[in-house]
Write an enzyme that holds these catalytic residues in place. Structure first.
Site, mmCIF file in Angstrom:
data_model
loop_
_atom_site.group_PDB
_atom_site.id
_atom_site.type_symbol
_atom_site.label_atom_id
_atom_site.label_comp_id
_atom_site.label_asym_id
_atom_site.label_seq_id
_atom_site.Cartn_x
_atom_site.Cartn_y
_atom_site.Cartn_z
ATOM 1 N N GLU A 232 27.063 23.819 -17.623
ATOM 2 C CA GLU A 232 26.575 25.384 -16.880
ATOM 3 C C GLU A 232 25.786 24.953 -15.649
ATOM 4 O O GLU A 232 24.550 24.456 -15.937
ATOM 5 C CB GLU A 232 26.098 26.370 -17.728
ATOM 6 N N GLU A 237 19.554 33.063 -11.671
ATOM 7 C CA GLU A 237 18.781 33.977 -12.299
ATOM 8 C C GLU A 237 17.096 34.858 -11.646
ATOM 9 O O GLU A 237 16.972 33.938 -12.146
ATOM 10 C CB GLU A 237 19.114 33.589 -13.947
#
Length: 459
Positions: A232, A237
């Site tokens: 990932e 974020e």
């Protein structure tokens, strides 16, 4: 309503085929424009679309509208075991705006946090970019390339996460590898990440019903025996108070892989599983610069800005070894270089390299699972295999998003390097509170561009 004869034939077909596609709600993928750029800075618009992750979709009996899954529990009469459940149940189409608060306009995608639909209240969402066929995920290899997008997260408070990231899942959502999966990428199947999530309802074309435990805090979720793992790359974020860019890698697996037990790396076995759950994060606040990103700061989260992420290789080719991830921003026509680490005893890093990761882990006293799982070279290998683009909005029932925007862990002094990650209170981020008080929160991603280094923004 279907005539009985049709229902019977569908039921018989399900015995043969397994995880089905529902027909009670039409699936119309919202359109989204992206741009591919060349080294000269010329960009070509591509018409693409998005699809909703299967975990959010209505799951019902193939032959009726009876739910296979309601709230956070399976109907064990329909789903007594993984194979029977996949045979009996279908994933249906989605009312993107009405049920899920997902809308697109040109090159912009907006994800609402809480949506009060006609039949339910929806919390958060996760969508994927599809290729031109509309039935496969668009896969990216960003080695010696850059990826750029605009974001408006002015309405994302503490405790929420507007995430844009890449995962190494199958382009077809797993249909070829798992023939019982007949829904595929068109219906958002095949999710995986380095947390090896066990709340995914269907993994490898089978229902994750074994040892399913409904969540004590989330009325919509639970966990099963299996998780689903893959590398990932967290490009973004963030909420209005904090942001992180974080590569995570896995070792011993290639692409989406089902895990169980120790392989999933739960609890005390966090560092024994397939994947590096911690990652190597660059969060400006956590790295010592508390003036860089936030409302009214250098990168002003009160208004839209551009995020540029560059993936540099050792020989400046698309086949070289990934050795650096650089970040810069553009706002109000001004290019803003990334912040630098400010702690004594560590170099003034402003990008992610293996040296940065090693020094950061040592400074913070963190386990260096990023290095042990392969570091940046492993991240580059995942991109070579092709990674799918994910965009989401979510809250955190595990630790209230404190790892992103507050002090975490909470039993260590905030003055200790690496503990303070953002300005939010340690009492913030409780899902019950943010869902009731910040239900109108949203994030908008727009103007997605990708191409050679330096091709996607004005400088």
């Amino acid at each position: 309503m279907f005539p009985k004869v049709t229902l019977l034939s569908l039921a018989l077909a399900a015995v043969v085929y397994g995880q089905q596609v529902g027909t009670l709600t039409a699936e119309n993928h919202p359109q989204l424009q992206v741009q591919q750029c060349t080294s000269g800075g010329s960009c070509t618009t591509q018409s693409r679309s998005i699809t909703l992750d299967s975990n959010w979709r209505w799951t019902h009996e193939v032959s009726s509208s009876t739910n296979c899954y309601t709230g956070n529990e399976w109907d064990t009469s329909i789903c007594p075991d993984p194979t029977t459940c996949a045979t009996n149940c279908a994933l249906d189409g989605a009312d993107y705006s009405g049920t899920y608060g997902i809308t697109t306009s040109g090159n912009a995608l907006t994800l609402k946090f809480v949506t009060h639909g006609p039949y339910s209240t929806n919390i958060g969402s996760r969508v994927y970019l599809l290729d031109s066929s509309g039935s496969k995920y668009q896969l990216f290899n960003l080695k010696n390339q850059e990826f750029t997008f605009d974001v408006d997260m002015s309405n994302l408070p503490c405790g929420l996460n507007g995430a844009l990231y890449f995962i190494q899942m199958d382009a077809d959502g797993g249909m070829a590898r798992f023939p019982t999966n007949k829904a595929g990428a068109k219906y958002g199947t095949g999710y995986c990440d380095t947390q090896c999530p066990q709340d995914i309802k269907f993994i490898n074309g089978q229902a994750n019903v074994l040892n399913w435990v409904p969540s004590d805090t989330d009325v919509n979720a639970g966990t099963g025996e299996y998780g689903t793992c893959c590398s990932e790359m967290d490009i973004w974020e963030a909420n209005s108070q904090a942001a992180a860019v974080t590569p995570h890698v896995c070792s011993g697996i290639t692409g989406q892989t089902r895990c169980s037990g120790t392989q999933c790396g739960d609890g005390d076995e966090r560092y024994d599983g397939f994947c590096d759950k911690d990652g190597c994060d660059f969060n400006s606040w956590r790295m010592g610069d508390q003036t860089f990103l936030g409302p009214g700061k250098t990168v002003n989260t009160n208004s839209k800005f551009t995020v540029v992420t560059q993936f540099l290789t050792s020989d400046n080719t698309t086949t070289g070894t990934l050795h650096e991830i650089r970040r810069l921003y553009v706002q109000n026509g001004k290019v803003i270089q990334n912040s630098k680490t400010t702690f004594p005893g560590i170099s003034a890093y402003d990008s992610i390299t293996d040296n940065f990761c090693n020094d950061q882990k040592a400074l913070f006293g963190d386990t260096n699972s990023f290095e042990s799982k392969g570091g940046l070279a492993a991240m580059g290998s995942a991109f070579e295999a092709g990674m799918a683009l994910v965009m989401s909005i979510w809250d955190d029932h595990a630790v209230n998003m404190l790892w992103l925007d507050s002090d975490y862990p909470t039993d260590a002094p905030a003055s200790q390097p690496g503990i303070s990650r953002g300005p939010c209170a340690t009492t913030s981020g409780q899902p019950s509170v943010v869902e009731s008080q910040s239900g109108d929160a949203y994030v908008t991603y727009s103007n997605i561009k990708f191409g050679p280094i330096g091709s996607t923004y004005a400088h």
